[in-house]
Design an enzyme around this catalytic site. Structure first.
Site, PDB file in Angstrom:
ATOM      1  CB  CYS A  83     -27.768 -45.811  19.224  1.00  0.00           C
ATOM      2  SG  CYS A  83     -27.878 -44.631  17.878  1.00  0.00           S
ATOM      3  CD  GLU A 132     -27.947 -51.728  14.781  1.00  0.00           C
ATOM      4  OE1 GLU A 132     -26.857 -51.196  14.499  1.00  0.00           O
ATOM      5  OE2 GLU A 132     -28.834 -51.146  15.430  1.00  0.00           O
TER       6      GLU A 132
END
Length: 197
Positions: A83, A132
């Site tokens: 990620c 996010e």
């Protein structure tokens, strides 16, 4: 990995550390500016673009990584394959492929978009906030990981049952279950019903 104008502009040529910028976005994922990486994660957090990768082996097992102990955010916890954050102007797909290679030494096969998910996850240990707009990707790992020890402490391929057992006894990243659940339809399409995802 090949260099692109975006990656070249975001890498330091003289060996000095360079400020890392993230793309700030609105609730629809439209770019509205940039912010330095650490400042974007300080409470209350600023909504920014991110990506999460889930790679599987030929038997449908998920490749997990345990984040290196030296990382300032969520060190030593288990998480999805890879990620991170695209550089400003870099496509999430290109960033996902780039970081998977940088962190794990592998280039994903059949990497495909698996949707997006928006979340706000404070990390109680660090005090940082994951605010996010996350682009999800699934694909295959067809070579053995060769992790960068500065990024990855350990890797493991797991079945759904093994993941459930590990998740019950070991610390995972605050965002892990959110991104996994959001990616499950694409994961099932990739791995087939027999894999059990």
């Amino acid at each position: 990995m090949p260099s692109t104008p975006v990656t070249a502009a975001n890498s330091s040529s003289n060996g000095t550390a360079q400020e890392i910028l993230l793309e700030l976005v609105d609730e629809d994922g439209n770019t509205i500016g940039t912010a330095e990486k650490l400042s974007a994660h300080q409470a209350p957090g600023r909504l920014h673009r991110a990506f999460s990768v889930f790679l599987f082996d030929e038997t449908g097992r998920l490749l997990l990584q345990r984040r290196a102990l030296g990382k300032y955010h969520s060190p030593g916890v288990w998480s999805n394959t890879c990620c991170g954050h695209p550089y400003p102007g870099e496509s999430p797909f290109a960033a996902a492929a780039r970081r998977t290679h940088e962190e794990l030494g592998i280039s994903p096969s059949l990497l495909a978009e698996a949707g997006t998910v928006r979340y706000n996850h404070p990390d109680p240990d660090s005090g940082l906030v994951e605010q996010e707009y996350n682009h999800l990707f699934v694909g295959l790992a067809q070579s053995a990981p060769q992790p960068d020890p500065g990024e990855v402490g350990e890797t493991s391929f797991v079945t759904p049952d093994e993941l459930a057992e590990r998740h019950a006894r070991a610390p995972f990243s605050a965002w892990f279950m959110t991104v996994l659940d959001a990616a499950r339809p694409a994961i099932r399409e990739l791995t087939g019903p027999a894999a059990g995802w």
